[in-house]
Design a protein around this motif. Structure first.
Motif, PDB file in Angstrom:
ATOM      1  N   TYR A 279     -29.955  28.903  56.328  1.00 30.99           N
ATOM      2  CA  TYR A 279     -29.409  29.811  57.340  1.00 30.99           C
ATOM      3  C   TYR A 279     -30.031  31.206  57.347  1.00 30.99           C
ATOM      4  CZ  TYR A 279     -26.296  25.914  57.518  1.00 30.99           C
ATOM      5  OH  TYR A 279     -25.824  24.638  57.627  1.00 30.99           O
ATOM      6  N   LYS A 280     -30.687  31.603  56.284  1.00 31.59           N
ATOM      7  CA  LYS A 280     -31.365  32.908  56.227  1.00 31.59           C
ATOM      8  C   LYS A 280     -30.507  34.009  56.858  1.00 31.59           C
ATOM      9  CE  LYS A 280     -35.951  30.765  56.185  1.00 31.59           C
ATOM     10  NZ  LYS A 280     -35.406  29.400  55.979  1.00 31.59           N
ATOM     11  N   PRO A 281     -29.319  34.233  56.300  1.00 29.74           N
ATOM     12  CA  PRO A 281     -28.372  35.159  56.923  1.00 29.74           C
ATOM     13  C   PRO A 281     -28.738  36.621  56.708  1.00 29.74           C
ATOM     14  CG  PRO A 281     -27.500  34.380  54.839  1.00 29.74           C
ATOM     15  CD  PRO A 281     -28.782  33.614  55.074  1.00 29.74           C
ATOM     16  N   ARG A 282     -28.184  37.462  57.545  1.00 31.37           N
ATOM     17  CA  ARG A 282     -28.326  38.898  57.337  1.00 31.37           C
ATOM     18  C   ARG A 282     -27.202  39.434  56.454  1.00 31.37           C
ATOM     19  NH1 ARG A 282     -26.763  38.854  62.974  1.00 31.37           N
ATOM     20  NH2 ARG A 282     -24.676  39.711  63.349  1.00 31.37           N
ATOM     21  N   GLN A 283     -26.190  38.585  56.238  1.00 33.05           N
ATOM     22  CA  GLN A 283     -25.012  39.000  55.493  1.00 33.05           C
ATOM     23  C   GLN A 283     -24.233  37.749  55.090  1.00 33.05           C
ATOM     24  OE1 GLN A 283     -22.453  41.484  57.844  1.00 33.05           O
ATOM     25  NE2 GLN A 283     -21.257  42.178  56.104  1.00 33.05           N
ATOM     26  N   ILE A 284     -23.550  37.812  53.942  1.00 30.69           N
ATOM     27  CA  ILE A 284     -22.724  36.697  53.475  1.00 30.69           C
ATOM     28  C   ILE A 284     -21.314  37.186  53.180  1.00 30.69           C
ATOM     29  CG2 ILE A 284     -22.364  35.053  51.578  1.00 30.69           C
ATOM     30  CD1 ILE A 284     -25.396  34.824  51.323  1.00 30.69           C
TER      31      ILE A 284
ATOM     32  N   LYS B 241     -13.584  43.097  59.364  1.00 25.90           N
ATOM     33  CA  LYS B 241     -14.423  43.593  60.467  1.00 25.90           C
ATOM     34  C   LYS B 241     -15.256  44.825  60.115  1.00 25.90           C
ATOM     35  CE  LYS B 241     -14.354  44.646  65.391  1.00 25.90           C
ATOM     36  NZ  LYS B 241     -13.523  44.733  66.617  1.00 25.90           N
ATOM     37  N   PRO B 242     -14.720  45.829  59.422  1.00 26.42           N
ATOM     38  CA  PRO B 242     -15.527  47.044  59.181  1.00 26.42           C
ATOM     39  C   PRO B 242     -16.795  46.816  58.369  1.00 26.42           C
ATOM     40  CG  PRO B 242     -13.181  47.489  58.826  1.00 26.42           C
ATOM     41  CD  PRO B 242     -13.320  45.998  58.982  1.00 26.42           C
ATOM     42  N   ILE B 243     -16.870  45.736  57.630  1.00 26.62           N
ATOM     43  CA  ILE B 243     -18.065  45.536  56.803  1.00 26.62           C
ATOM     44  C   ILE B 243     -19.125  44.672  57.485  1.00 26.62           C
ATOM     45  CG2 ILE B 243     -16.786  45.920  54.681  1.00 26.62           C
ATOM     46  CD1 ILE B 243     -17.912  42.380  55.509  1.00 26.62           C
ATOM     47  N   LEU B 244     -18.779  44.074  58.627  1.00 29.57           N
ATOM     48  CA  LEU B 244     -19.711  43.173  59.306  1.00 29.57           C
ATOM     49  C   LEU B 244     -20.812  43.953  60.012  1.00 29.57           C
ATOM     50  CD1 LEU B 244     -17.276  40.533  60.862  1.00 29.57           C
ATOM     51  CD2 LEU B 244     -18.467  40.458  58.651  1.00 29.57           C
ATOM     52  N   ILE B 245     -22.001  43.356  60.015  1.00 31.98           N
ATOM     53  CA  ILE B 245     -23.160  43.970  60.652  1.00 31.98           C
ATOM     54  C   ILE B 245     -23.308  43.383  62.052  1.00 31.98           C
ATOM     55  CG2 ILE B 245     -25.658  44.325  60.533  1.00 31.98           C
ATOM     56  CD1 ILE B 245     -25.421  43.877  57.505  1.00 31.98           C
ATOM     57  N   LYS B 246     -23.258  44.246  63.052  1.00 30.32           N
ATOM     58  CA  LYS B 246     -23.329  43.799  64.444  1.00 30.32           C
ATOM     59  C   LYS B 246     -24.695  43.236  64.799  1.00 30.32           C
ATOM     60  CE  LYS B 246     -19.736  46.008  67.143  1.00 30.32           C
ATOM     61  NZ  LYS B 246     -19.450  46.760  68.386  1.00 30.32           N
ATOM     62  N   ASP B 247     -24.680  42.378  65.822  1.00 30.36           N
ATOM     63  CA  ASP B 247     -25.940  41.872  66.367  1.00 30.36           C
ATOM     64  C   ASP B 247     -26.748  43.039  66.936  1.00 30.36           C
ATOM     65  OD1 ASP B 247     -24.821  39.460  65.732  1.00 30.36           O
ATOM     66  OD2 ASP B 247     -24.440  38.846  67.795  1.00 30.36           O
ATOM     67  N   LYS B 248     -28.050  42.907  66.821  1.00 33.53           N
ATOM     68  CA  LYS B 248     -28.919  43.956  67.395  1.00 33.53           C
ATOM     69  C   LYS B 248     -29.143  43.696  68.871  1.00 33.53           C
ATOM     70  CE  LYS B 248     -31.295  45.042  63.096  1.00 33.53           C
ATOM     71  NZ  LYS B 248     -32.599  45.119  62.387  1.00 33.53           N
TER      72      LYS B 248
ATOM     73  N   ALA C 107     -12.573  36.179  66.766  1.00 33.43           N
ATOM     74  CA  ALA C 107     -11.965  37.344  66.117  1.00 33.43           C
ATOM     75  C   ALA C 107     -12.959  38.487  65.950  1.00 33.43           C
ATOM     76  CB  ALA C 107     -11.410  36.944  64.750  1.00 33.43           C
ATOM     77  N   PHE C 108     -14.252  38.151  65.998  1.00 31.07           N
ATOM     78  CA  PHE C 108     -15.280  39.157  65.777  1.00 31.07           C
ATOM     79  C   PHE C 108     -16.333  39.108  66.876  1.00 31.07           C
ATOM     80  CE2 PHE C 108     -13.747  37.810  61.525  1.00 31.07           C
ATOM     81  CZ  PHE C 108     -13.125  39.001  61.152  1.00 31.07           C
ATOM     82  N   PRO C 109     -15.968  39.496  68.092  1.00 34.08           N
ATOM     83  CA  PRO C 109     -16.947  39.500  69.184  1.00 34.08           C
ATOM     84  C   PRO C 109     -18.065  40.498  68.888  1.00 34.08           C
ATOM     85  CG  PRO C 109     -14.935  40.666  69.823  1.00 34.08           C
ATOM     86  CD  PRO C 109     -14.640  40.006  68.516  1.00 34.08           C
ATOM     87  N   GLY C 110     -19.265  40.101  69.267  1.00 37.46           N
ATOM     88  CA  GLY C 110     -20.409  40.962  69.002  1.00 37.46           C
ATOM     89  C   GLY C 110     -21.080  40.681  67.670  1.00 37.46           C
ATOM     90  N   TYR C 111     -20.583  39.658  66.962  1.00 44.33           N
ATOM     91  CA  TYR C 111     -21.148  39.273  65.672  1.00 44.33           C
ATOM     92  C   TYR C 111     -21.468  37.776  65.718  1.00 44.33           C
ATOM     93  CZ  TYR C 111     -18.830  43.614  64.241  1.00 44.33           C
ATOM     94  OH  TYR C 111     -18.402  44.913  64.154  1.00 44.33           O
ATOM     95  N   THR C 112     -22.695  37.418  65.398  1.00 46.35           N
ATOM     96  CA  THR C 112     -23.082  36.011  65.366  1.00 46.35           C
ATOM     97  C   THR C 112     -22.722  35.438  63.999  1.00 46.35           C
ATOM     98  OG1 THR C 112     -24.867  36.345  66.945  1.00 46.35           O
ATOM     99  CG2 THR C 112     -24.967  34.369  65.583  1.00 46.35           C
ATOM    100  N   ILE C 113     -21.807  34.480  63.996  1.00 49.92           N
ATOM    101  CA  ILE C 113     -21.267  33.946  62.751  1.00 49.92           C
ATOM    102  C   ILE C 113     -21.571  32.457  62.640  1.00 49.92           C
ATOM    103  CG2 ILE C 113     -19.121  33.428  61.521  1.00 49.92           C
ATOM    104  CD1 ILE C 113     -18.004  36.057  62.701  1.00 49.92           C
TER     105      ILE C 113
END
Length: 226
Positions: free
Chosen positions: A98-103, A219-226, A68-74
């Motif tokens: 997991y040291k996530p960039r976002q929760i 989706k709008p709040i997710l941080i994309k992979d670099k 559902a969220f391509p381009g985001y590592t979940i």
């Protein structure tokens, strides 16, 4: 003498069986699921710096979450029919590795479902406790809470969900890098009842139509992979 030895061996085996059975019965709720996460991570280490989804079955059963969220590592570490209390119990297991960039968190409705005696104040305090621990580990990363959803099966609990959602949303507004995502309102009919077409047969968990409501909200709040 031989008969006594045989009886003693049988007795020892019986005691061992009782001890094993007691140990198995004494396992906390969702213990096996958490151990399965650990085993999975030992076989295939989780990706670095992921977006971490945590909570209960509405996330756990989202089979198309990554798609559902391509381009985001979940990494999805939601488990069972978890309550926030369960998340507090397993907080180190579902957060530290997991040291996530976002929760992104979805949990709370099961707290009310476990007992009619569970109050809104109790659930909100549980959320604050879990959130405070999360911030002790990851003080600066974005944290988003997905509101408790309405459902046909738990219609009687919807008034509690509404009050708890509002209280959690108000608390979140005072916290830095923290957001509240309202999925409650879009899942209702104009008359205020839950949409019946967005749930599977149990009228509690969502079908693809239900998740389709959530995707554009999250989706709008997710941080994309670099």
């Amino acid at each position: 003498m031989k008969m006594l030895i045989v009886k003693w061996k049988l007795f020892v085996l019986a005691m061992l069986f009782v001890q094993v059975s007691t140990a198995q019965q004494a396992k906390p709720a969702f213990w096996d699921e958490i151990q399965a996460f650990k085993k999975k991570d030992s076989i295939a280490p989780p990706p670095a710096n992921p977006i971490l989804f945590i909570g209960s079955s509405s996330f756990r059963l989202w089979s198309g979450l990554q798609a559902a969220f391509p381009g985001y590592t979940i990494v999805n570490r939601a488990f069972g029919g978890a309550t926030i209390q369960d998340m507090i119990f397993y907080k180190e297991d579902i957060l530290k590795p997991y040291k996530p960039r976002q929760i992104v968190m979805y949990c709370g409705e099961n707290d009310f479902a476990t007992s009619d005696s569970v109050s809104v104040e109790t659930v909100v305090e549980r959320f604050k406790m879990f959130y405070t621990y999360t911030r002790s580990l990851y003080p600066g990363i974005p944290f988003h809470y997905v509101s408790m959803k309405p459902s046909v099966a738990r219609k009687r609990l919807m008034p509690k969900y509404q009050v708890a959602n509002a209280a959690i949303a108000a608390y979140i507004q005072s916290q830095p890098n923290t957001g509240y995502l309202d999925v409650y309102s879009p899942m209702l009919l104009p008359d205020g009842n839950p949409r019946p077409d967005i749930f599977i047969q149990d009228n509690l968990h969502m079908n693809p139509k239900g998740y389709a409501i959530w995707i554009p909200i999250i989706k709008p709040i997710l941080i994309k992979d670099k």
